[in-house]
Design a protein around this motif. Structure first.
Motif, PDB file in Angstrom:
ATOM      1  N   LEU A 185      10.189  -4.212   1.081  1.00 53.73           N
ATOM      2  CA  LEU A 185      10.591  -2.702  -0.019  1.00 53.73           C
ATOM      3  C   LEU A 185      11.015  -2.051   1.489  1.00 53.73           C
ATOM      4  CD1 LEU A 185       7.566  -2.058  -2.103  1.00 53.73           C
ATOM      5  CD2 LEU A 185      10.589  -3.417  -2.826  1.00 53.73           C
ATOM      6  N   ASN A 186      10.816  -2.336   2.375  1.00 54.87           N
ATOM      7  CA  ASN A 186      11.435  -0.362   3.386  1.00 54.87           C
ATOM      8  C   ASN A 186      12.725  -1.358   3.306  1.00 54.87           C
ATOM      9  OD1 ASN A 186       8.642   0.813   3.526  1.00 54.87           O
ATOM     10  ND2 ASN A 186       8.067  -0.796   4.779  1.00 54.87           N
ATOM     11  N   ASP A 187      13.071  -2.298   3.641  1.00 52.35           N
ATOM     12  CA  ASP A 187      14.370  -2.610   4.054  1.00 52.35           C
ATOM     13  C   ASP A 187      15.382  -2.084   3.163  1.00 52.35           C
ATOM     14  OD1 ASP A 187      12.696  -5.911   6.007  1.00 52.35           O
ATOM     15  OD2 ASP A 187      13.771  -3.324   6.167  1.00 52.35           O
ATOM     16  N   TRP A 188      15.073  -1.583   1.629  1.00 48.48           N
ATOM     17  CA  TRP A 188      16.600  -1.866   0.423  1.00 48.48           C
ATOM     18  C   TRP A 188      16.278  -0.270   0.156  1.00 48.48           C
ATOM     19  CZ3 TRP A 188      13.233  -4.470  -4.569  1.00 48.48           C
ATOM     20  CH2 TRP A 188      12.820  -6.015  -3.853  1.00 48.48           C
ATOM     21  N   GLY A 189      16.322   0.679   1.387  1.00 49.66           N
ATOM     22  CA  GLY A 189      16.440   1.813   1.457  1.00 49.66           C
ATOM     23  C   GLY A 189      16.486   2.857   0.573  1.00 49.66           C
ATOM     24  N   PRO A 190      16.814   4.079   0.875  1.00 48.74           N
ATOM     25  CA  PRO A 190      15.688   5.428   0.119  1.00 48.74           C
ATOM     26  C   PRO A 190      14.667   5.084  -0.968  1.00 48.74           C
ATOM     27  CG  PRO A 190      17.777   6.063   0.435  1.00 48.74           C
ATOM     28  CD  PRO A 190      17.403   4.742   1.141  1.00 48.74           C
ATOM     29  N   ARG A 191      15.503   4.435  -2.015  1.00 47.33           N
ATOM     30  CA  ARG A 191      15.429   4.167  -3.506  1.00 47.33           C
ATOM     31  C   ARG A 191      14.259   4.059  -3.240  1.00 47.33           C
ATOM     32  NH1 ARG A 191      18.095   2.119  -6.826  1.00 47.33           N
ATOM     33  NH2 ARG A 191      17.569   3.180  -8.488  1.00 47.33           N
ATOM     34  N   PHE A 192      13.681   2.995  -2.467  1.00 49.88           N
ATOM     35  CA  PHE A 192      12.704   2.253  -3.399  1.00 49.88           C
ATOM     36  C   PHE A 192      11.917   2.449  -2.017  1.00 49.88           C
ATOM     37  CE2 PHE A 192      14.197  -0.510  -5.862  1.00 49.88           C
ATOM     38  CZ  PHE A 192      15.340  -0.944  -5.761  1.00 49.88           C
ATOM     39  N   LYS A 193      11.428   3.975  -0.866  1.00 48.04           N
ATOM     40  CA  LYS A 193      10.554   4.010  -0.157  1.00 48.04           C
ATOM     41  C   LYS A 193       9.333   4.956  -0.700  1.00 48.04           C
ATOM     42  CE  LYS A 193       9.267   7.491   3.385  1.00 48.04           C
ATOM     43  NZ  LYS A 193       8.974   8.019   2.861  1.00 48.04           N
ATOM     44  N   LYS A 194       9.476   5.014  -1.925  1.00 48.59           N
ATOM     45  CA  LYS A 194       7.659   5.437  -2.729  1.00 48.59           C
ATOM     46  C   LYS A 194       7.757   4.039  -3.054  1.00 48.59           C
ATOM     47  CE  LYS A 194       4.710   8.107  -5.036  1.00 48.59           C
ATOM     48  NZ  LYS A 194       3.913   8.875  -3.690  1.00 48.59           N
ATOM     49  N   LEU A 195       7.949   3.035  -3.619  1.00 50.00           N
ATOM     50  CA  LEU A 195       7.541   2.022  -4.112  1.00 50.00           C
ATOM     51  C   LEU A 195       7.344   1.018  -2.718  1.00 50.00           C
ATOM     52  CD1 LEU A 195       9.995   0.180  -6.402  1.00 50.00           C
ATOM     53  CD2 LEU A 195       7.779   0.812  -6.388  1.00 50.00           C
ATOM     54  N   ALA A 196       7.915   0.842  -1.474  1.00 47.95           N
ATOM     55  CA  ALA A 196       6.943   1.105   0.233  1.00 47.95           C
ATOM     56  C   ALA A 196       5.659   1.716   0.448  1.00 47.95           C
ATOM     57  CB  ALA A 196       7.898   1.162   1.121  1.00 47.95           C
ATOM     58  N   ASP A 197       5.610   3.219   0.227  1.00 51.72           N
ATOM     59  CA  ASP A 197       4.476   3.664   0.331  1.00 51.72           C
ATOM     60  C   ASP A 197       3.600   3.399  -0.159  1.00 51.72           C
ATOM     61  OD1 ASP A 197       6.270   6.512   1.533  1.00 51.72           O
ATOM     62  OD2 ASP A 197       6.177   4.866   2.585  1.00 51.72           O
ATOM     63  N   MET A 198       3.565   3.445  -1.798  1.00 48.68           N
ATOM     64  CA  MET A 198       2.598   2.183  -2.560  1.00 48.68           C
ATOM     65  C   MET A 198       1.838   1.643  -2.875  1.00 48.68           C
ATOM     66  SD  MET A 198       4.589   4.140  -5.761  1.00 48.68           S
ATOM     67  CE  MET A 198       3.311   2.885  -7.726  1.00 48.68           C
ATOM     68  N   TYR A 199       2.554   0.605  -1.998  1.00 49.70           N
ATOM     69  CA  TYR A 199       2.713  -1.233  -2.361  1.00 49.70           C
ATOM     70  C   TYR A 199       1.970  -1.142  -0.448  1.00 49.70           C
ATOM     71  CZ  TYR A 199       2.927  -1.403  -6.422  1.00 49.70           C
ATOM     72  OH  TYR A 199       3.205  -1.489  -8.060  1.00 49.70           O
ATOM     73  N   GLY A 200       2.557  -0.931   0.135  1.00 51.66           N
ATOM     74  CA  GLY A 200       2.715  -0.989   1.223  1.00 51.66           C
ATOM     75  C   GLY A 200       1.975  -1.321   2.157  1.00 51.66           C
ATOM     76  N   GLY A 201       1.414   0.576   1.457  1.00 53.35           N
ATOM     77  CA  GLY A 201       0.511   1.275   2.310  1.00 53.35           C
ATOM     78  C   GLY A 201      -0.849   1.172   1.723  1.00 53.35           C
ATOM     79  N   GLY A 202      -0.777   0.895   0.551  1.00 52.03           N
ATOM     80  CA  GLY A 202      -2.219   0.409  -0.538  1.00 52.03           C
ATOM     81  C   GLY A 202      -2.959  -0.132   0.588  1.00 52.03           C
ATOM     82  N   GLU A 203      -2.667  -1.558   0.812  1.00 52.16           N
ATOM     83  CA  GLU A 203      -4.014  -1.852   1.806  1.00 52.16           C
ATOM     84  C   GLU A 203      -4.486  -1.385   3.061  1.00 52.16           C
ATOM     85  OE1 GLU A 203      -1.637  -5.641   2.574  1.00 52.16           O
ATOM     86  OE2 GLU A 203      -0.895  -6.546  -0.080  1.00 52.16           O
ATOM     87  N   GLU A 204      -3.810  -0.775   3.808  1.00 46.61           N
ATOM     88  CA  GLU A 204      -4.135  -0.683   4.888  1.00 46.61           C
ATOM     89  C   GLU A 204      -5.095   0.446   4.474  1.00 46.61           C
ATOM     90  OE1 GLU A 204      -0.247  -0.389   7.335  1.00 46.61           O
ATOM     91  OE2 GLU A 204      -1.283   1.518   7.197  1.00 46.61           O
ATOM     92  N   ASP A 205      -5.143   1.655   3.216  1.00 49.46           N
ATOM     93  CA  ASP A 205      -5.609   3.107   3.345  1.00 49.46           C
ATOM     94  C   ASP A 205      -7.612   1.300   2.508  1.00 49.46           C
ATOM     95  OD1 ASP A 205      -3.384   4.677   1.458  1.00 49.46           O
ATOM     96  OD2 ASP A 205      -4.185   4.558   3.505  1.00 49.46           O
TER      97      ASP A 205
END
Length: 835
Positions: free
Chosen positions: A815-835
């Motif tokens: 999702l990080n490669d899809w642009g600024p519009r999908f940054k929120k989604l990348a933070d929600m799903y990508g960072g969730g596992e790290e937390d």
């Protein structure tokens, strides 16, 4: 030269020496003088005159040949023959059972019987053609016992002295089916029969004899050979049917034809072997005589020979008929039998007779189609035939035709039936005389029996009969309007039971208007109300009521009567004006109102009518006028030049022509209105005529305009509100709203559907995608969808496709490669596992 006959033997005959058989007559072109006869059998001798003698006791079949004196000198071969065979009575052969077969003597073959091809030559040495030789037929007895082959004749050509000749035969029985019945020795010319013959299969054969040299060249012309099979009595007569059925009327005279039986014999019908004769062997039963029938021995016709045929005693005869050939000779002939069944048919020789001289019965009065007596008869003829079926006839005692007699088809009984009701008060009993006969007339000479007539006594039983009204329907005439209590008539009934003391009481059965009253004891009818001709209960001026008359018998009986009252009209109804409403123009012109009247009475209490205007109020006669058209019609019109539009009640007095006349003041409602050029009321004029002023009309129009304006404003407000709902944007902060269900739903009644943001028709999908990517206000999910915030705390689950399809561990770093519009989604799903 030839023998004029085929053979000179009697049929199979036992001969005793020296029995004379017959003369062997012979004829030739030069006469019979000097003719010598010889025979090839040692059992016979032939005299100089052709007489044949038997030398011993035997059964015979032999051959005789003859030649003239000139032939003896010249050595010419024999020209004619009569072939036959002999059998000794002491040879020991026994004939087969059922057949008489001549046993052939197995003696050495006879001398040759020559059939030459002669040659004739004139004195001067010139050859001249003679007529063809007449070859006598060859006779062969059927059923010969051999031995076979058995020689018949020898065929020889005189050219065989010079050259070798080969002989052959052709035809049916030789080289045609049946094959090889006859054969010939090709060298010697001897012809043989190879098997026993059966005349019933082939009675004769026609063969042709041929003579050729060794090279196959024809030496002689073919000669015809006729072979006849001599019939033996080897077939029994055969009846066409084994059982014959015939009939004869009882009482037939002797000589009456009954039937014909026929038997055929396969043997030769021209000989005794096939001549059949008939005789009756037995007759069963032998009553009244053992010889009731005889048969023509030659034709087989069976006829009666004795009188006394009676079907009532003997209904059927069985006759055994025998057919015998050999002209009926029982010693030598063969026989066969058949059965003839002769049925004695019935004739009407027994008249029907009553079983009793008198019969009795009884019948209640006023009953019809009732069987009152059964008449029994006896008839000895054949049941259920015209000779047995009974026909009954009443010859006296019933002049009025109250009774008839029908025949029971099963029992033949006569059923005396009532066809016309009887009255106890008129006839208490009937004495009938009845005669019986058959459907078929009696046979000739048979007389009717005195027992064919009987008497029938029929008693009539009295029953309680219902009273009846002598005049039914009863019609009376009177004027309508008679007062209650008026006596109209006496409607009385009669009790037919004259011999019973009974009382009759009356009551109403039907009185639709309840206008009448009847006296229960004497039937007097009075009015209970005023009779009105114009009532709905009256039809065609007639009022109808029904009354009941009942006696006190056991059981009680009752009868009904109808009273019809014809009501004469009186002038009791005033006329009514028609029509009740009309319209007219406010200015006088040709427009006028046609008026008439209706009267419930009838002529002469109706028109002609008188129409007039009352004097009060005075305005009526001032504004209106009536013009008479005829006796029933008039016209109402304006008298003045102008009358203001509106509704007017115009009183009119209508008077009929009754005596005395009746008048009625009727009101007609007239609508006065402005009219167009055609004389029709205008719309405004019609409204004005209805009673509305100009102010009222204007007020109504203003109200209508205000109502239309309010409706228009409401519609505009609804459209504006709808437009605001469509242009509303998402106002919440995306940082605070992390839910997936952000679709905008306008209507939920028909199901939730994603709303698509409209784009110009010329824009391509790539252009739309770039515009959405550069729009910071666009939601970070789908560039073509607009979602509204639905509030927090929703009890409904998430409808996000990402949420519903996520399962297990999945890498969302892409999702990080899809642009600024999908940054929120990348933070929600990508960072969730790290937390």
């Amino acid at each position: 030269p030839a023998f004029p006959h085929r053979c000179f033997l009697p049929q199979e005959t036992t001969l005793l020496s020296p029995t004379i058989l017959s003369g062997a007559a012979f004829s030739s072109c030069v006469g019979t003088k000097g003719t010598q006869y010889e025979t090839n059998s040692v059992d016979f001798k032939v005299g100089a005159d052709g007489t044949v003698f038997a030398t011993r006791e035997l059964r015979v079949a032999f051959t005789v040949t003859a030649r003239t004196a000139r032939q003896q000198r010249d050595g010419t071969p024999w020209y004619g023959c009569c072939g036959a065979q002999t059998s000794s009575l002491h040879s020991g052969h026994k004939p087969q059972k059922g057949k008489k077969i001549v046993a052939l003597d197995p003696s050495p073959p006879p001398k040759d019987t020559l059939l030459p091809w002669p040659r004739h030559q004139s004195a001067d040495g010139l050859r001249r053609r003679k007529r063809d030789w007449v070859i006598p037929p060859i006779n062969v007895p059927e059923n010969s016992r051999g031995p076979f082959p058995q020689q018949l004749v020898r065929i020889r050509s005189d050219k065989d002295n010079d050259i070798p000749i080969r002989y052959s035969i052709t035809g049916v029985g030789a080289d045609q089916p049946p094959m090889e019945v006859f054969s010939i020795d090709s060298m010697s010319g001897r012809m043989y029969v190879t098997r026993p013959m059966d005349r019933e299969e082939h009675a004769s054969y026609h063969l042709r004899a041929h003579a050729v040299d060794m090279n196959g060249n024809k030496v002689e012309n073919p000669i015809d050979l006729y072979i006849y099979v001599i019939d033996m009595n080897d077939n029994r007569p055969e009846f066409i049917n084994q059982v014959y059925n015939g009939s004869v009327d009882e009482g037939s005279k002797p000589g009456t034809y009954v039937m014909t039986v026929t038997a055929n014999d396969a043997d030769d019908s021209t000989t005794a072997n096939g001549m059949v004769r008939y005789r009756i062997v037995t007759q069963t039963p032998q009553s009244p005589s053992q010889n009731m029938f005889t048969i023509n021995s030659e034709t087989g016709d069976i006829v009666t020979v004795a009188a006394g045929l009676d079907r009532e005693k003997v209904q059927q005869y069985t006759v055994i008929v025998q057919a015998t050939d050999m002209e009926g000779n029982l010693n030598y002939g063969l026989s066969n039998t058949a059965t003839a069944i002769i049925t004695v048919t019935d004739v009407n020789d027994n008249p029907p007779e009553f079983t009793a001289s008198t019969f009795a019965g009884e019948v209640p009065e006023n009953r019809v189609e009732t069987v009152v007596a059964n008449l029994t008869v006896m008839d000895r003829d054949q049941p259920h035939s015209p000779n047995w079926n009974a026909v009954y006839r009443i010859i006296s005692g019933d002049p009025s035709g109250h009774f008839s007699i029908r025949t029971d088809p099963v029992t033949n009984e006569g059923m005396v039936t009532v066809v016309k009701a009887v009255d106890y008060e008129l006839n208490r009993a009937f004495m009938l005389t009845v005669m019986v006969s058959n459907q078929a007339p009696l046979a000739s000479g048979i007389q009717m029996s005195f027992q064919s007539t009987a008497g029938v006594t029929i008693s009539v039983m009295d029953i309680n009969e219902a009273p009846y009204f002598p005049s039914n329907h009863k019609l009376i005439r009177l004027e309508e309007g008679v007062p209650p209590g008026t006596v109209l008539t006496t409607f009385s009934a009669v009790d037919p039971d004259r011999f019973m003391q009974q009382a009759v009481r009356y009551s109403k059965l039907s009185d639709p208007a309840n206008w009448l009253h009847i006296n229960t004891t004497n039937g007097q009818i009075t009015t209970a109300a005023v009779l009105d001709r114009e009532s709905l209960y009256t039809k065609n001026n007639v009022y109808e009521a029904t009354f009941l008359a009942a006696d006190n018998g056991i059981p009680p009986a009752s009868g009904t009567g109808t009273l019809q009252i014809y009501l004469i009209d009186i002038n009791d109804n005033a006329p009514e004006l028609l029509p009740k409403e009309a319209q007219i123009c406010e200015k006088p012109n040709l427009n006028a109102i046609n008026i008439t009247a209706a009267d419930a009475d009838v002529d002469p209490n109706i028109g002609p009518y008188v129409f007039e205007l009352p004097f009060v109020p005075a305005a009526v006669r001032k504004n209106w006028t009536i013009t008479r058209l005829n006796g029933d019609y008039a016209q109402l019109s304006l008298r003045i030049l102008y009358l203001e539009a509106g509704m007017y009640d115009v009183p009119i007095i209508v008077t009929d022509s009754g005596n005395p006349p009746l008048s009625n003041t009727s009101i007609i409602k007239v609508k006065v209105c402005p009219c167009d050029d055609n004389g029709d009321c205008t719309t405004i004029g019609a409204v004005a005529a209805a009673g509305l002023g100009t102010g009222a009309i204007v007020a109504i129009l203003i109200c209508i305009l205000i109502l239309l304006t309010m409706v228009l404003l409401f519609v505009m407000w609804m459209k504006r509100r709808e437009k605001e709902r469509h242009t509303k944007q998402l106002l919440i902060d995306p940082e605070d709203d992390v839910r997936d269900n952000i679709l905008k739903y306008d209507e939920e009644g028909g199901g939730e559907e994603d709303q698509v943001r409209p784009w110009p028709a010329s824009a391509s999908p790539q252009e739309g995608l770039r515009a959405a990517d550069n729009d910071p206000t666009a939601p970070p999910y789908d560039s073509l969808l607009v979602f509204d915030y639905e509030g927090s705390g929703s009890t409904a689950g998430s409808v996000s496709s990402l949420n519903s399809s996520s399962s297990g561990d999945q890498d969302y770093d892409y999702l990080n490669d899809w642009g600024p519009r999908f940054k929120k989604l990348a933070d929600m799903y990508g960072g969730g596992e790290e937390d």
